[in-house]
Scaffold this motif. Structure first.
Motif, short mmCIF file in Angstrom:
data_model
loop_
_atom_site.label_atom_id
_atom_site.label_comp_id
_atom_site.label_asym_id
_atom_site.label_seq_id
_atom_site.Cartn_x
_atom_site.Cartn_y
_atom_site.Cartn_z
N LEU A 1 0.69 -1.21 0.06
CA LEU A 1 0.10 -0.06 0.05
C LEU A 1 1.08 1.17 -0.18
CD1 LEU A 1 -2.60 -1.48 2.20
CD2 LEU A 1 -2.93 -1.16 0.10
N TRP B 1 -0.04 9.99 13.01
CA TRP B 1 -0.07 10.99 12.00
C TRP B 1 0.49 10.92 10.77
CZ3 TRP B 1 -3.64 14.70 12.59
CH2 TRP B 1 -4.20 14.79 14.01
N LYS C 1 -7.40 13.81 -11.22
CA LYS C 1 -8.73 13.99 -11.69
C LYS C 1 -9.08 15.56 -12.45
CE LYS C 1 -10.84 10.13 -11.19
NZ LYS C 1 -11.43 9.54 -12.18
N LEU D 1 -3.95 5.60 -12.28
CA LEU D 1 -3.93 4.10 -11.81
C LEU D 1 -4.34 3.16 -12.95
CD1 LEU D 1 -4.31 5.07 -8.24
CD2 LEU D 1 -3.20 2.96 -9.07
N ILE E 1 -5.12 12.55 -5.87
CA ILE E 1 -5.95 11.71 -6.63
C ILE E 1 -6.98 12.91 -7.42
CG2 ILE E 1 -7.86 10.26 -6.89
CD1 ILE E 1 -6.54 8.32 -4.56
N LEU E 2 -7.41 13.73 -6.39
CA LEU E 2 -8.18 14.75 -6.92
C LEU E 2 -7.56 15.81 -7.89
CD1 LEU E 2 -10.27 16.36 -3.86
CD2 LEU E 2 -10.85 14.76 -5.46
N ILE F 1 2.10 1.72 -3.57
CA ILE F 1 0.91 2.21 -4.46
C ILE F 1 0.72 3.63 -4.18
CG2 ILE F 1 -1.31 1.95 -4.96
CD1 ILE F 1 -1.30 -0.96 -4.16
N THR F 2 0.59 3.80 -2.89
CA THR F 2 0.62 5.42 -2.50
C THR F 2 1.61 6.30 -3.16
OG1 THR F 2 -0.29 4.55 -0.39
CG2 THR F 2 0.30 7.04 -0.32
N LYS G 1 0.23 8.05 9.18
CA LYS G 1 -0.68 7.52 8.31
C LYS G 1 -1.78 8.21 7.82
CE LYS G 1 -0.20 3.03 10.83
NZ LYS G 1 -0.49 2.45 11.82
N ILE G 2 -2.32 9.32 8.47
CA ILE G 2 -3.43 10.28 8.30
C ILE G 2 -2.94 11.19 7.42
CG2 ILE G 2 -4.87 12.02 9.44
CD1 ILE G 2 -4.93 10.51 11.92
N LEU H 1 -2.68 11.35 -0.36
CA LEU H 1 -3.50 10.39 -1.26
C LEU H 1 -4.27 10.99 -2.02
CD1 LEU H 1 -2.51 7.82 -2.57
CD2 LEU H 1 -3.85 6.68 -0.76
N PHE H 2 -5.27 11.32 -1.10
CA PHE H 2 -6.73 11.98 -1.72
C PHE H 2 -6.46 13.40 -2.34
CE2 PHE H 2 -10.49 14.89 -0.36
CZ PHE H 2 -11.14 14.36 -1.17
N GLY I 1 -2.82 9.60 3.99
CA GLY I 1 -4.01 9.38 3.41
C GLY I 1 -4.52 10.58 2.87
#
Lengths: 347, 328
Positions: free
Chosen positions: B248, B295, B312, B261, B308-309, B251-252, B297-298, B304-305, B301
């Motif tokens: 993971l 912290w 997009k 992806l 991705i945005l 991938i991140t 991991k957060i 990552l978000f 995360g």
């Protein structure tokens, strides 16, 4: 088409596999089917399989809906950790059981809503959308527990994990309840049909008037709720929340259960009860490996073997390669995964 | 000119995040901007970087490989068992481990191609198998005490201005450099991008789909094996639960690095920067001392978000303008 709900003949392989594994366990361990009543609760290896299989079965119920829309939810393990962390921390802080349950379930609902919005509204691939929560979720759970393993003594919450209702262990009762509600929602209404339609082709189902965003958000929310219930059970069972290890790898077990249950990863067709049967097959194999005296380490290899054989039997390429016997099923339908599971019980 | 800018924009943004992040860290902690921190950043993330390069190739081809963390764990156990219990020379053990890991990946690629199965689920089974095999060898953490391990750990390339690159760091930089060449200047690289862009068109254009698929998963397995060797050097032990969750993290890193992806678009260098960003977050938290490890991991995360945005958003803008790389 093969889109209709699996008929009775289609269910036979899964039930046959479950019976085969249970019989193999019985051969290894003659007392396997012995059930006794003690302190108003049933005990025995068979009950143990049901009880221990409950969390994965719950996850599998939610995951089935998601996979039927051609998605996948990698975050269920992390959601279990979050809901467990909230339940244990709030109980420790002296909140009442209804408040604790409401908060845990609300957390699962929010997680599902987040995943659903990412997939349905922002149109991010499900595997990546749910990866975000899988990575961050355990961090959030640790944030809630402040990095500690939070234990509690409240008998009210512990009842969910180790109590019993009409002699049946609570985890089993909860799983049956969630399964029944889900089945009612998707089979007594048109929701199931819409889920399958979205799984077959999102664009054309939207064209045909299905409100695809709502359907998609709904399945991820439901999956999050199922995961929250599973998290509550695990937390209540061990009377503590371990943000690092609660539900670790269970997302993969849940996917395995759904696949063993015959639901195609390509979406469009699902069997709820069969997914639960799949979860029980996996749990019965785990128990069988333990009873047989083999090291539990073999579990992973056996699981991988089962997964591969089931997938190979489902793969269209293999169906094309094999000479087709008379009256064969149409290409792409599920073939019986009997061989792997019976082999799995005696590694 | 704008075309080139568009194409490299995700890479530029990622690099800018790394630079700005580093500057923020340096502003807050004066000791941060030192060659020692840079060297540690490279050494500590070497195994992750090597694995992430393999993952980039897999994702460029339109697939995914969930088995890499398990392959790293299995490799460390195999090395420990061969060297400590089998009395093998480490170099021979390295060779066997690389062949085993590469062969394992290639076998998964073969299954994916021949049976037309989703890579996600095949490599998931591969993950179970690799972890399970590691467990079957031994469930203990086995320390590796061979003298060569000490020598390899002492090896380093020292620069006059104060930078000291350890062997793992050098290996990672070498792998990244080789991967850039492989991805952008070889037939294999071109095939990879074509395959990830559209499998059917690639096949019609004469791309050897079968060979490329097997090779790309074999390469990912091989690099995971190499990462396992680096990991065992780094920890001096073999443990079947080692590198849990690394799939993971990689991938991140690939996503943060700007690789699409769905395949067909992305850069190896971006992945390398993605790995460094993750390492930077961890180093910042270590420096701060009051922040807890969760912290990390957060923060990852959230990153990552955001990325991705961003991807997009960029794709939508390009598509709206009718810009060429929207589909790429």
């Amino acid at each position: 088409m093969t889109l209709s709900a699996p008929g009775p003949s289609r269910n036979l392989p899964q039930y046959g596999a479950l019976i085969a594994v249970l019989l193999a366990n019985w051969l290894l361990f003659p007392d396997f089917f012995a059930i006794r009543l003690q302190d108003g609760r049933l005990f025995g290896s068979l009950i143990d399989v049901l009880n221990r299989g409950a969390p994965v079965a719950l996850l599998a119920v939610g995951m089935t809906m998601v996979i039927a829309t051609r998605g996948v939810d990698l975050s269920v393990g992390a959601v279990m950790a979050i809901s467990g962390a909230i339940a244990a921390t709030m109980t420790g802080a002296g909140w009442s059981l209804p408040a604790v349950l409401a908060a845990s379930l609300a957390a699962g609902l929010l997680c599902g809503l987040w995943n659903g919005v990412l997939v349905a509204v922002l149109r991010i691939q499900p595997i990546i959308a749910t990866l975000i929560l899988m990575v961050a979720g355990r961090g959030i759970a640790q944030l809630v527990t402040e990095g500690q393993i939070v234990t509690f003594t409240s008998p009210a919450l512990a009842f969910i994990g180790s109590g019993s209702f009409l002699t049946v262990p609570m985890p089993v009762v909860l799983t049956i309840a969630v399964l029944a509600v889900t089945a009612l929602l998707v089979r007594a209404t048109a929701l199931g049909l819409m889920i399958e339609a979205v799984g077959v082709n999102r664009l054309s189902s939207a064209g045909a008037g299905v409100n695809t965003p709502v359907v998609l958000v709904a399945v991820y929310v439901w999956c999050g709720l199922c995961a929250a219930v599973a998290g509550l059970i695990v937390t209540a069972d061990i009377r503590g929340a371990d943000a690092n290890n609660a539900g670790l790898w269970l997302e993969l077990d849940a996917i395995l259960a759904v696949v063993v249950g015959g639901t195609s990863l390509l979406g469009g067709r699902f069997g709820l009860v069969l997914s639960v049967v799949g979860a029980l097959i996996i749990q019965a194999m785990n128990t069988g490996i333990l009873l047989s005296g083999f090291k539990p380490e073999f579990n992973l290899i056996v699981k991988a073997g089962v997964l591969l054989v089931v997938l190979l039997l489902q793969s269209p390429a293999l169906t094309l390669l094999l000479p087709r016997p008379k009256g064969a099923r149409p290409i792409g339908t599920v073939k019986p995964p009997v061989a792997p599971t019976s082999g799995g019980a005696k590694p | 000119m704008t075309g080139a800018l568009q194409r490299f924009l995700p890479l530029i943004v990622t690099t800018a995040v790394l630079v700005v992040g580093f500057l923020i860290c340096a502003a807050q902690f004066p000791n941060f901007a030192s060659w020692r921190v840079v060297a540690n950043l490279l050494t500590d993330n070497a195994f992750l970087g090597i694995t992430a390069v393999g993952m980039t190739f897999v994702i460029l081809s339109g697939g995914i490989d969930l088995s890499v963390g398990a392959v790293i764990g299995f490799t460390t156990v195999l090395l420990a068992v061969l060297i400590e219990q089998g009395g093998w020379h480490p170099v021979a053990a390295f060779a066997v481990a690389l062949i085993a890991a590469g062969g394992f990946g290639a076998a998964m690629g073969g299954v994916i191609h021949v049976f037309q199965m989703p890579p996600f689920i095949v490599t998931l089974a591969g993950m179970f198998i690799a972890r399970g095999l590691g467990f079957v060898l031994t469930t203990d953490s086995v320390p590796i005490n061979h003298p060569l391990y000490g020598e390899l750990n002492d090896m380093a390339l020292r620069f006059d201005f104060g930078l000291k690159l350890s062997l793992p760091a050098l290996l990672m930089l070498g792998v990244v450099a080789a991967a850039v060449v492989l991805a952008h200047w070889t037939r294999f690289g071109a095939n990879l991008y074509a395959l990830g862009g559209n499998r059917q068109s690639a096949e019609l254009m004469g791309v050897p789909v079968a060979r490329t698929t097997v090779a790309v998963y074999g390469l990912s397995g091989l690099l995971a094996g190499l990462a396992g060797i680096v990991f065992s050097l780094y920890t001096g032990a073999g443990y079947s639960l080692a590198a849990t969750g690394v799939e993971l993290d990689t991938i991140t890193a690939v996503v943060i690095g700007g690789t699409q992806l769905t395949g067909g678009y992305g850069y190896v260098v971006g992945t390398f920067v993605g790995v460094l960003i993750q390492g930077l977050i961890q180093t910042y938290i270590t420096f701060d001392g009051t922040l807890s490890s969760w912290w990390t991991k957060i923060a990852i995360g959230v990153l990552l978000f955001v990325f991705i945005l961003l991807q997009k958003g960029l794709l939508t803008v390009w598509a709206g303008r009718g810009g060429e790389p929207a589909e790429a």
